[in-house]
Design a protein around this motif. Structure first.
Motif, mmCIF file in Angstrom:
data_model
loop_
_atom_site.group_PDB
_atom_site.id
_atom_site.type_symbol
_atom_site.label_atom_id
_atom_site.label_comp_id
_atom_site.label_asym_id
_atom_site.label_seq_id
_atom_site.Cartn_x
_atom_site.Cartn_y
_atom_site.Cartn_z
ATOM 1 N N LYS A 186 0.811 -1.282 0.056
ATOM 2 C CA LYS A 186 0.123 -0.107 0.824
ATOM 3 C C LYS A 186 0.754 1.360 0.180
ATOM 4 N N LYS A 199 -8.385 5.117 -4.252
ATOM 5 C CA LYS A 199 -9.581 3.941 -5.072
ATOM 6 C C LYS A 199 -8.615 2.969 -5.895
ATOM 7 N N ARG A 200 -7.586 4.197 -6.422
ATOM 8 C CA ARG A 200 -6.141 2.614 -7.455
ATOM 9 C C ARG A 200 -5.652 1.436 -6.583
ATOM 10 N N LYS A 201 -5.923 1.924 -5.309
ATOM 11 C CA LYS A 201 -4.891 1.042 -4.228
ATOM 12 C C LYS A 201 -5.464 -0.343 -4.861
ATOM 13 N N ASN A 202 -5.464 -0.850 -4.971
ATOM 14 C CA ASN A 202 -5.968 -2.526 -5.513
ATOM 15 C C ASN A 202 -5.260 -3.467 -4.976
ATOM 16 N N GLU A 203 -6.250 -4.967 -5.476
ATOM 17 C CA GLU A 203 -5.486 -5.972 -5.676
ATOM 18 C C GLU A 203 -4.578 -6.305 -7.298
ATOM 19 N N LYS A 204 -5.005 -5.621 -8.012
ATOM 20 C CA LYS A 204 -4.471 -5.871 -9.241
ATOM 21 C C LYS A 204 -3.284 -4.752 -9.808
ATOM 22 N N ASP A 242 -0.456 -6.548 -7.457
ATOM 23 C CA ASP A 242 0.014 -7.943 -8.350
ATOM 24 C C ASP A 242 0.750 -7.223 -9.601
#
Length: 593
Positions: free
Chosen positions: A238, A248-253, A256
């Motif tokens: 993070k 909001k752009r900090k996601n699993e995709k 990865d």
């Protein structure tokens, strides 16, 4: 006539009395290894404050050598590579973009390899060239004697051979022009071959110049060092991004992708460690200048220090790189210089380090920054750096451009929008526009930029005409035309999508007989295709059965001169261009004679 003078002979005389064969061999020449990564980003380093990414060998290199802390590159890769190889602004070299025929270096340009080679250097490139895949723009046509490269802008792009497309592990590469199936991970392969190259040259007591340009950590990202990927995948990522990134752009995709990029970077770092160990083993450690930089900003959201921007942007995050210089015989460990410098300074700096003279007629835009790396520069003159890139067939003034001085930076977004002025020492994030409060400075930098753009745009009468691929030269008897180098043709011609179309600009050097092989993708379900190929005024046509995705026009005549190659495949109501075209020379001379 080119004349050269190698001052390293003076060093040989100095050590003749030492009596050590290893010391004698090392003192006879200075090697240069120029390493550049692809899309790494200017803060993907532990020594620059990245608390997640592990780069111990680059950290050690930075501590053990000299570093330029305000070093600039272009927003994307081909412009950076043209600047780097020629010491000239890329707008002088016709290499202005990354595809559609604009990632080809004008053959008349002189590369650093072409200057070092006549001075006795063995020259090698390992990895990414991205300045032309066909004669006369290949690296072996531009001064490199040992060549191990992929085609185009990267593995996995349309210039990749069909049998190796997208494979970072066991890739299909080109060794001195010959297609070869390799074993291993691509970055490891480049370093392995570079180390063997310098080892052999040291055995022969020959000085070495190596350009080691990895295609990592550029995408695609599905084939990465898996053990390292698992390491980063298990970490909390993070905080791996700049403060401007929307949460909001900090996601699993994203996490990865970042884990895959970081694994590629740490693999590069491991290879840096292997390289330095090998230099010590062969006695070349002290007298080898190793330079390291990245080619542009990061390929996606990542940590960029106090700045903003990424690849493609002229914000600091898009155009900054550290320049590391490791040379134990000449550079003091821990030296950090904050003067501004840029990629086109590398060429004259290498000449200064090797003692090789610049050809008298060659005009460089870069400056020798070796005095800065040695902290020996007194009264260093003020200068301005100019950086620009955007899509299009030729550059437009004041478009995604920047002029950088030691104290100020002026950026331009569009021709009809006033530029913005920043003082980076107080505003590293480029948030506060000072153009209205410091109008004299803004006016001066705008004038400097306008003068620069006019100058570089008039280097040649047809300055932005794309170079032509030459066909029928004995140095390349099979010319491969790929979507990397095709030109606009119709609304879908700009891209690499399946249904796109384009044309190629070629020069046939003399009349000859050729086989013309066309490869294309099939519709689903497969259907009969109508194939039309036009070369200049000559038209060839065939109907290709549904179970075939290639066709060869055998024993056709190509005529001497500038020609345009246009191939069209029609399946039902869909019209598309080919994937690749092979122009296979069978014989030369006028068949009518």
């Amino acid at each position: 006539m080119r004349t050269f003078y190698n001052r390293s002979l003076a060093g040989l005389l100095l050590v003749l009395c030492l009596g050590s064969p290893a010391a004698l061999s090392a003192a006879q020449h200075t090697n240069v290894i120029l390493i550049m990564t692809d899309d790494q980003g200017g803060w993907d380093y532990g020594f620059l404050g990245n608390k997640i990414l592990n780069t111990p060998n680059l950290d050690k290199m930075a501590a053990g050598g000299a570093r330029m802390s305000r070093f600039y590159v272009s927003p994307v890769c081909t412009p950076t590579r043209a600047n780097l190889m020629t010491g000239r602004y890329n707008y002088r070299t016709r290499a202005i973009d990354t595809y559609i025929g604009r990632a080809m270096l004008e053959p008349e340009e002189v590369t650093i390899a072409e200057v070092l080679k006549p001075a006795g250097y063995r020259t090698g490139i390992f990895g990414k060239w991205h300045l032309g895949d066909s004669y006369p723009m290949r690296p072996q046509d531009q001064g490199f004697q040992e060549v191990l490269v992929h085609r185009g802008g990267g593995i996995g792009q349309p210039s990749d051979p069909p049998e190796g497309a997208g494979k970072y592990t066991d890739p299909v590469l080109f060794h001195n022009g010959e297609k070869k199936q390799m074993k291993g991970y691509c970055t490891d392969i480049y370093f392995d071959h570079a180390m063997k190259f310098i080892e052999q040259n040291e055995a022969d007591n020959r000085p070495t110049f190596i350009y080691l340009a990895t295609n990592a950590p550029h995408g695609p990202f599905d084939d990465v060092p898996e053990g390292l990927r698992e390491k980063y995948k298990a970490m909390d990522l993070k905080d791996a991004y700049g403060y401007t990134l929307n949460p909001k752009r900090k996601n699993e995709k994203l996490f990865d992708k970042t884990s895959r990029v970081f694994s590629m970077i740490e693999n590069i770092d491991q290879n840096i460690g292997r390289l330095f160990a090998r230099l010590k083993e062969i006695g070349a450690y002290d007298n080898t200048l190793v330079l390291f930089l990245n080619d542009n900003g990061p390929n996606g959201p990542r940590y960029v220090g106090p700045h903003q921007g990424a690849k493609g942007s002229v914000n600091e995050g898009g155009i900054r790189s550290p320049l590391l210089a490791h040379w134990p015989a000449q550079l003091t460990p821990g030296t950090v210089n904050g003067r501004i410098a840029a990629h086109y300074d590398i060429f004259p700096t290498i000449l200064a380090a090797t003692g090789v003279s610049k050809p008298e007629a060659l005009k460089l835009d870069g400056k020798n920054i070796l005095p800065l790396l040695k902290n020996e520069a007194e009264n260093w003159p003020e200068r301005a750096l100019f950086l620009q890139w955007h899509r299009g067939d030729e550059p437009t003034p004041r478009t995604n451009a920047a002029v950088v001085t030691q104290n100020y930076k002026m950026t331009f977004s569009k021709p009809d929008v006033p530029g913005k002025l920043f003082q980076l020492s107080d505003d590293p994030g480029e948030r506060q526009d000072l153009a209205q409060t410091k109008p004299a400075v803004a006016k001066r930098l705008t004038k400097q930029y306008d003068q620069w753009f006019a100058d570089v745009s008039h280097t040649r009468p047809d300055n932005y005409a794309p170079p032509r691929i030459h066909v029928g030269n004995p140095k390349e008897t099979t010319t491969v035309l790929t979507r990397q180098d095709w030109r606009y043709n119709g609304p879908k011609g700009k891209g690499w999508t399946r249904d796109a179309r384009g044309v190629w600009l070629i020069t046939v050097e003399e009349d000859g007989t050729y086989d013309l092989k066309v490869q294309f993708s099939k519709s689903q379900p497969p259907m009969q295709a109508e194939l039309t190929m036009k070369v200049g005024n000559d038209l060839f046509h065939s109907v290709v059965p549904a179970d075939q995705s290639e066709h060869v026009f055998k024993n056709v005549t190509l005529h001497k001169g500038d020609q345009t190659v246009d191939v069209k495949i029609v399946e039902g109501d869909v019209e598309r261009g080919p994937m690749m075209v092979y122009l296979i020379q069978k014989s030369t001379g006028n068949p009518a004679q």
